[in-house]
Design a protein around this motif. Sequence first.
Motif, PDB file in Angstrom:
ATOM      1  N   LYS A 179       0.811  -1.223   0.000  1.00 39.69           N
ATOM      2  CA  LYS A 179       0.000   0.000   0.000  1.00 39.69           C
ATOM      3  C   LYS A 179       0.842   1.270   0.000  1.00 39.69           C
ATOM      4  CE  LYS A 179      -4.199  -2.019   1.807  1.00 39.69           C
ATOM      5  NZ  LYS A 179      -4.948  -2.393   2.997  1.00 39.69           N
ATOM      6  N   SER A 180       2.054   1.158   0.530  1.00 40.09           N
ATOM      7  CA  SER A 180       2.894   2.362   0.576  1.00 40.09           C
ATOM      8  C   SER A 180       3.853   2.413  -0.625  1.00 40.09           C
ATOM      9  CB  SER A 180       3.697   2.359   1.872  1.00 40.09           C
ATOM     10  OG  SER A 180       4.488   1.194   1.906  1.00 40.09           O
ATOM     11  N   LEU A 181       3.748   1.476  -1.540  1.00 46.03           N
ATOM     12  CA  LEU A 181       4.690   1.445  -2.672  1.00 46.03           C
ATOM     13  C   LEU A 181       4.051   2.076  -3.903  1.00 46.03           C
ATOM     14  CD1 LEU A 181       6.041  -2.222  -2.265  1.00 46.03           C
ATOM     15  CD2 LEU A 181       7.022  -0.106  -1.363  1.00 46.03           C
ATOM     16  N   THR A 182       4.661   3.147  -4.404  1.00 43.55           N
ATOM     17  CA  THR A 182       4.074   3.743  -5.608  1.00 43.55           C
ATOM     18  C   THR A 182       4.323   2.761  -6.745  1.00 43.55           C
ATOM     19  OG1 THR A 182       6.121   4.872  -6.058  1.00 43.55           O
ATOM     20  CG2 THR A 182       4.407   6.162  -4.947  1.00 43.55           C
ATOM     21  N   GLY A 183       3.360   2.651  -7.606  1.00 42.90           N
ATOM     22  CA  GLY A 183       3.524   1.692  -8.707  1.00 42.90           C
ATOM     23  C   GLY A 183       2.688   0.449  -8.515  1.00 42.90           C
ATOM     24  N   VAL A 184       2.246   0.191  -7.258  1.00 46.10           N
ATOM     25  CA  VAL A 184       1.339  -0.944  -7.059  1.00 46.10           C
ATOM     26  C   VAL A 184      -0.092  -0.390  -7.074  1.00 46.10           C
ATOM     27  CG1 VAL A 184       0.651  -2.859  -5.572  1.00 46.10           C
ATOM     28  CG2 VAL A 184       3.052  -2.149  -5.659  1.00 46.10           C
ATOM     29  N   LEU A 185      -0.894  -0.892  -8.012  1.00 44.10           N
ATOM     30  CA  LEU A 185      -2.268  -0.374  -8.125  1.00 44.10           C
ATOM     31  C   LEU A 185      -3.213  -1.070  -7.156  1.00 44.10           C
ATOM     32  CD1 LEU A 185      -0.843   0.423 -10.817  1.00 44.10           C
ATOM     33  CD2 LEU A 185      -3.077   0.335 -11.881  1.00 44.10           C
ATOM     34  N   GLY A 239      -3.026 -19.094   3.062  1.00 46.80           N
ATOM     35  CA  GLY A 239      -1.684 -19.302   2.523  1.00 46.80           C
ATOM     36  C   GLY A 239      -1.725 -19.147   1.015  1.00 46.80           C
ATOM     37  N   GLY A 240      -0.616 -19.509   0.386  1.00 51.94           N
ATOM     38  CA  GLY A 240      -0.571 -19.382  -1.078  1.00 51.94           C
ATOM     39  C   GLY A 240      -0.168 -17.984  -1.489  1.00 51.94           C
ATOM     40  N   CYS A 241      -0.783 -17.489  -2.555  1.00 58.26           N
ATOM     41  CA  CYS A 241      -0.290 -16.271  -3.215  1.00 58.26           C
ATOM     42  C   CYS A 241      -1.168 -15.043  -3.000  1.00 58.26           C
ATOM     43  CB  CYS A 241      -0.280 -16.494  -4.723  1.00 58.26           C
ATOM     44  SG  CYS A 241       0.901 -17.714  -5.266  1.00 58.26           S
ATOM     45  N   THR A 242      -0.534 -13.881  -3.175  1.00 56.99           N
ATOM     46  CA  THR A 242      -1.309 -12.660  -3.398  1.00 56.99           C
ATOM     47  C   THR A 242      -1.162 -12.304  -4.879  1.00 56.99           C
ATOM     48  OG1 THR A 242       0.566 -11.199  -2.878  1.00 56.99           O
ATOM     49  CG2 THR A 242      -0.932 -11.758  -1.077  1.00 56.99           C
ATOM     50  N   LEU A 243      -2.199 -11.649  -5.402  1.00 58.14           N
ATOM     51  CA  LEU A 243      -2.183 -11.183  -6.798  1.00 58.14           C
ATOM     52  C   LEU A 243      -2.013  -9.669  -6.770  1.00 58.14           C
ATOM     53  CD1 LEU A 243      -2.771 -11.725  -9.872  1.00 58.14           C
ATOM     54  CD2 LEU A 243      -5.161 -11.196  -9.330  1.00 58.14           C
ATOM     55  N   ASN A 244      -1.073  -9.167  -7.561  1.00 61.26           N
ATOM     56  CA  ASN A 244      -0.746  -7.728  -7.523  1.00 61.26           C
ATOM     57  C   ASN A 244      -0.788  -7.152  -8.923  1.00 61.26           C
ATOM     58  OD1 ASN A 244       0.816  -7.391  -4.619  1.00 61.26           O
ATOM     59  ND2 ASN A 244       0.945  -9.447  -5.482  1.00 61.26           N
ATOM     60  N   LEU A 245      -1.342  -5.960  -9.044  1.00 56.27           N
ATOM     61  CA  LEU A 245      -1.311  -5.256 -10.326  1.00 56.27           C
ATOM     62  C   LEU A 245      -0.305  -4.105 -10.171  1.00 56.27           C
ATOM     63  CD1 LEU A 245      -2.461  -5.006 -13.169  1.00 56.27           C
ATOM     64  CD2 LEU A 245      -4.269  -3.552 -12.245  1.00 56.27           C
ATOM     65  N   ILE A 246       0.764  -4.161 -10.992  1.00 56.08           N
ATOM     66  CA  ILE A 246       1.908  -3.256 -10.777  1.00 56.08           C
ATOM     67  C   ILE A 246       2.283  -2.561 -12.092  1.00 56.08           C
ATOM     68  CG2 ILE A 246       4.311  -3.177  -9.941  1.00 56.08           C
ATOM     69  CD1 ILE A 246       3.842  -5.756  -8.422  1.00 56.08           C
ATOM     70  N   GLU A 247       2.697  -1.314 -11.988  1.00 56.73           N
ATOM     71  CA  GLU A 247       3.214  -0.625 -13.186  1.00 56.73           C
ATOM     72  C   GLU A 247       4.458  -1.359 -13.666  1.00 56.73           C
ATOM     73  OE1 GLU A 247       4.059   3.545 -12.486  1.00 56.73           O
ATOM     74  OE2 GLU A 247       2.042   3.800 -11.686  1.00 56.73           O
ATOM     75  N   VAL A 306       8.008  -2.970 -11.466  1.00 60.39           N
ATOM     76  CA  VAL A 306       7.918  -4.373 -11.035  1.00 60.39           C
ATOM     77  C   VAL A 306       9.187  -4.807 -10.297  1.00 60.39           C
ATOM     78  CG1 VAL A 306       7.837  -6.772 -11.862  1.00 60.39           C
ATOM     79  CG2 VAL A 306       6.180  -5.110 -12.700  1.00 60.39           C
ATOM     80  N   ASP A 307      10.354  -4.512 -10.868  1.00 62.38           N
ATOM     81  CA  ASP A 307      11.593  -5.003 -10.237  1.00 62.38           C
ATOM     82  C   ASP A 307      11.794  -4.429  -8.837  1.00 62.38           C
ATOM     83  OD1 ASP A 307      12.172  -6.600 -12.335  1.00 62.38           O
ATOM     84  OD2 ASP A 307      13.471  -5.144 -13.357  1.00 62.38           O
ATOM     85  N   SER A 308      11.589  -3.103  -8.713  1.00 59.24           N
ATOM     86  CA  SER A 308      11.811  -2.503  -7.393  1.00 59.24           C
ATOM     87  C   SER A 308      10.770  -3.006  -6.390  1.00 59.24           C
ATOM     88  CB  SER A 308      11.792  -0.971  -7.482  1.00 59.24           C
ATOM     89  OG  SER A 308      10.583  -0.549  -8.049  1.00 59.24           O
ATOM     90  N   THR A 309       9.534  -3.215  -6.853  1.00 66.45           N
ATOM     91  CA  THR A 309       8.489  -3.705  -5.938  1.00 66.45           C
ATOM     92  C   THR A 309       8.831  -5.113  -5.453  1.00 66.45           C
ATOM     93  OG1 THR A 309       6.846  -2.441  -7.152  1.00 66.45           O
ATOM     94  CG2 THR A 309       6.004  -4.151  -5.708  1.00 66.45           C
ATOM     95  N   VAL A 310       9.241  -5.967  -6.389  1.00 66.43           N
ATOM     96  CA  VAL A 310       9.579  -7.346  -6.034  1.00 66.43           C
ATOM     97  C   VAL A 310      10.677  -7.355  -4.980  1.00 66.43           C
ATOM     98  CG1 VAL A 310      10.754  -9.410  -6.948  1.00 66.43           C
ATOM     99  CG2 VAL A 310       8.781  -8.455  -8.159  1.00 66.43           C
TER     100      VAL A 310
END
Length: 365
Positions: free
Chosen positions: A313-319, A329-337, A341-345
């Motif tokens: 939520k505090s990362l610009t670029g994540v919609l 458990g398992g995964c979260t789904l993220n929509l990212i600019e 992507v690389d910096s968010t990961v």
Amino acid sequence: MSEWDDQYTLKIYSPGRINIIGEHLDYNGGDVLPMPIILATQIQFAKTTGTTYEVESLQFKNMLRRELKDDHISSVKWHNYIIGVVNELLKILPNKIKGFRAIINGSIPVGAGLSSSASLTCGLLRGLNGLFDLNISKKEMALIAQKVEHHYTGTPCGIMDQYAILFGEKDKALYLNCHTLEKKLIDISLPDYQWVLFNSNVKHNLSDSAYAKRVQETAIALSIIQSQFPEYTHLAKVPLGSLQIWKKKMDDEVYKRALYVIEEQSRVEQVVLMLTQNKFHALGEILYQSHYGLSSLYNVSCVELDYLVDVTKSLTGVLGARMMGGGFGGCTLNLIEKTKVDSTVEMVCSKFKDQFKLECTPIRL
Ligand code: GLA
């Protein structure tokens, strides 16, 4: 026999799936928006003589050998998907299924909410359909695969995963009405954005029992509403106003489950509209709302998934972000600019490691 080889005559590639929106709606007669992914189960098949079959899993380093008609449940979970498929086919086409051999390999992480089990059952069905010229339609395959989950593994799942895997297409979401099974493919071209999964690599024990409990709780909510409004056949399609009338008759938990289902159905409708209008920021916001509902009303999240969503939520670029699949458990789904992507990961994985002393696995779709 432990590798891919030329003795096999048929090779099937059966994908996993993500779900953009519409979680836990399939068994409530709602709409869902899943999409097949590149991670897949690959199965090779060959006919053999005799009345036995032999299936090897390279992933589990394990082999199943059986008489075709032997339908007793195995203590090894993955065996039961095979046993179920073979026996359900024998019930409808007893003279067509003969001896065979298959070898399975796959890249879908098990327990990550990416439908590795439906990928396996649907892949087996497609393979045996081809090997023995069974002429079974995709719809029949989906229903058989669902039956296998219900009767051979005890998971009372809906129909979303099987439909996504059998009817889905690359870069298209399958807009599926899980009651009528009407479906439509929606083009998802995201020139500036990318879907990214963060696999928490955790799977809490609760997942199977809690899934079955949610199926029961939502059935109770529907039966309370139907006692006055029998015309409502599916919880997901009950108007919010009608639910409020029944609030006092429901215990708090049942009410929260029903509220989540009805709100999530409305989110699916909004997301479909947003996709056609390229409103990706608004769509991201809906993903966060969906996660909030899954976590605080449907109670199928866990600390690791909540953390993975909150940290974005505090990362610009994540919609937007939300947990995906059955939960716990398992995964979260993220929509990212795309450019972020690389910096968010990097940021999400390092924060997750600091917090839980665990690695999370990013999967770029
Ligand atoms: C699992 C089930 C599906 C569906 C999802 C939640 O993947 O197999 O049928 O209910 O959970 O949306």
